[in-house]
Design a protein around this motif. Sequence first.
Motif, short mmCIF file in Angstrom:
data_model
loop_
_atom_site.label_atom_id
_atom_site.label_comp_id
_atom_site.label_asym_id
_atom_site.label_seq_id
_atom_site.Cartn_x
_atom_site.Cartn_y
_atom_site.Cartn_z
N VAL A 97 0.85 -1.18 0.00
CA VAL A 97 0.00 0.00 0.00
C VAL A 97 0.89 1.23 0.00
CG1 VAL A 97 -1.85 1.25 1.20
CG2 VAL A 97 -1.77 -1.25 1.29
N SER A 98 0.59 2.19 -0.86
CA SER A 98 1.40 3.40 -0.92
C SER A 98 0.59 4.56 -1.45
CB SER A 98 2.64 3.18 -1.81
OG SER A 98 2.25 2.84 -3.12
N LEU A 99 1.07 5.77 -1.16
CA LEU A 99 0.55 6.97 -1.80
C LEU A 99 1.45 7.27 -2.99
CD1 LEU A 99 -0.38 9.28 1.20
CD2 LEU A 99 -1.94 8.11 -0.36
N LEU A 100 0.83 7.63 -4.10
CA LEU A 100 1.56 7.86 -5.34
C LEU A 100 1.20 9.25 -5.87
CD1 LEU A 100 3.25 6.76 -7.78
CD2 LEU A 100 1.09 5.89 -8.71
N TYR A 101 2.22 10.08 -6.04
CA TYR A 101 2.02 11.43 -6.59
C TYR A 101 2.73 11.52 -7.94
CZ TYR A 101 2.44 16.46 -7.33
OH TYR A 101 2.40 17.72 -7.89
N ILE A 102 1.99 11.94 -8.97
CA ILE A 102 2.55 12.10 -10.31
C ILE A 102 2.40 13.57 -10.71
CG2 ILE A 102 2.50 11.31 -12.69
CD1 ILE A 102 1.00 8.83 -11.76
N SER A 103 3.51 14.20 -11.03
CA SER A 103 3.48 15.59 -11.45
C SER A 103 2.74 15.74 -12.78
CB SER A 103 4.91 16.14 -11.59
OG SER A 103 5.63 16.00 -10.39
N GLN A 104 2.40 16.97 -13.12
CA GLN A 104 1.69 17.22 -14.37
C GLN A 104 2.56 16.90 -15.58
OE1 GLN A 104 0.88 21.33 -13.39
NE2 GLN A 104 2.41 22.07 -14.85
N GLY A 105 1.91 16.41 -16.63
CA GLY A 105 2.62 16.13 -17.88
C GLY A 105 3.60 14.98 -17.80
N VAL A 106 3.30 13.94 -17.03
CA VAL A 106 4.20 12.80 -16.85
C VAL A 106 3.53 11.52 -17.35
CG1 VAL A 106 5.39 11.34 -15.17
CG2 VAL A 106 5.41 13.83 -14.91
N GLN A 128 -0.84 8.43 -17.53
CA GLN A 128 -0.21 9.72 -17.74
C GLN A 128 -1.11 10.85 -17.24
OE1 GLN A 128 0.32 10.65 -21.92
NE2 GLN A 128 -1.42 9.37 -22.49
N THR A 129 -0.47 11.90 -16.77
CA THR A 129 -1.20 13.08 -16.33
C THR A 129 -1.20 14.11 -17.46
OG1 THR A 129 0.86 13.91 -15.34
CG2 THR A 129 -0.70 12.78 -13.87
N PRO A 130 -2.25 14.94 -17.53
CA PRO A 130 -2.30 15.99 -18.56
C PRO A 130 -1.27 17.08 -18.28
CG PRO A 130 -4.17 16.17 -17.08
CD PRO A 130 -3.48 14.91 -16.71
N PRO A 131 -0.97 17.91 -19.28
CA PRO A 131 0.06 18.94 -19.11
C PRO A 131 -0.22 19.93 -18.00
CG PRO A 131 -0.52 18.65 -21.43
CD PRO A 131 -1.53 17.88 -20.64
N ASP A 132 -1.50 20.10 -17.64
CA ASP A 132 -1.85 21.12 -16.66
C ASP A 132 -2.40 20.55 -15.35
OD1 ASP A 132 -4.15 20.09 -17.74
OD2 ASP A 132 -5.19 22.01 -17.92
N GLN A 133 -2.19 19.25 -15.11
CA GLN A 133 -2.82 18.65 -13.93
C GLN A 133 -1.95 17.54 -13.33
OE1 GLN A 133 -6.26 19.15 -12.30
NE2 GLN A 133 -4.72 18.30 -10.92
N ASP A 134 -1.68 17.63 -12.01
CA ASP A 134 -0.98 16.56 -11.32
C ASP A 134 -2.00 15.59 -10.75
OD1 ASP A 134 -2.04 18.18 -9.39
OD2 ASP A 134 -0.16 18.56 -8.33
N CYS A 135 -1.53 14.57 -10.02
CA CYS A 135 -2.44 13.55 -9.52
C CYS A 135 -1.87 12.89 -8.27
CB CYS A 135 -2.67 12.49 -10.60
SG CYS A 135 -3.93 11.27 -10.21
N LEU A 136 -2.73 12.70 -7.28
CA LEU A 136 -2.38 11.97 -6.07
C LEU A 136 -3.31 10.78 -5.94
CD1 LEU A 136 -0.75 11.86 -3.34
CD2 LEU A 136 -2.65 13.14 -2.34
N CYS A 137 -2.73 9.59 -5.73
CA CYS A 137 -3.53 8.36 -5.67
C CYS A 137 -3.12 7.51 -4.47
CB CYS A 137 -3.33 7.52 -6.93
SG CYS A 137 -3.87 8.30 -8.46
N LEU A 138 -4.05 6.67 -4.04
CA LEU A 138 -3.75 5.58 -3.13
C LEU A 138 -3.59 4.34 -4.00
CD1 LEU A 138 -3.54 4.40 -0.21
CD2 LEU A 138 -5.98 3.92 -0.39
N SER A 139 -2.46 3.67 -3.87
CA SER A 139 -2.16 2.51 -4.72
C SER A 139 -2.02 1.26 -3.85
CB SER A 139 -0.86 2.74 -5.50
OG SER A 139 -0.44 1.57 -6.16
#
Length: 226
Positions: free
Chosen positions: A137-146, A190-201
């Motif tokens: 179990v982890s928290l996953l953060y992906i920056s925008q445009g990745v 993938q994240t869009p160019p203008d949006q990051d994302c935080l998830c529970l994985s």
Amino acid sequence: MSYHPENELLKRYATGEIDSGHGVAVASHIDSCSHCRKIVADFEEEAAEELVAAGSEGTLTGSDLEIVFDNMLEDIMTLDEDFSEPKSRKPALVKVNGKSFRVPSALTPLVERMGEWRSYGGKVFTSSIDLNEDCRVSLLYISQGVQVPQHTHKGFESTLVLHGRFSDEKGTYSQGDFIREDSRTKHSPQTPPDQDCLCLSILTEPMIFTQGVARIFNRFGKGMYP
């Protein structure tokens, strides 16, 4: 909100037969999803009826029934009158990459167990949560445009979107969406160019990279956890 836990997972949640990681993920999802709250309530009612039937058939002793009904009464007394309305709770706070995110209060026990954030190129960040269970179990953060390299899974990957959105070959997922993938899936989130994302994985087995140089990680333990 377009993606929901399967009924089988909701039933396991309702009957208490679910692991801690998926339990808090489902709890967080139904906190903002009246549709799934209704399904869980139906499963809970069904389970209660089965207990009553078992008692009337003599398969439960009087002391067993007393304990069961005491627990049921305690649960009922703590329920909201209308399950279609979410409970008022204080959300937890997660800080990563210089930003702060408020996440559902059901995640508070997990946030308190977070490890240090690990960074992959300053674009993807992960924090492992120790629950002393078989799944990761982890928290996953992906920056925008990745774009995450394409991969599949040896077991199941469950993802709850807590902030922002991402997409893959099958669709676009936004806050509150719950997605579950298995070995039949090959995807490249993938994240869009203008949006990051935080998830529970939640991963029951390591993920396997299927394209590009990232496949070198498959040599370590036949896969990789984020």
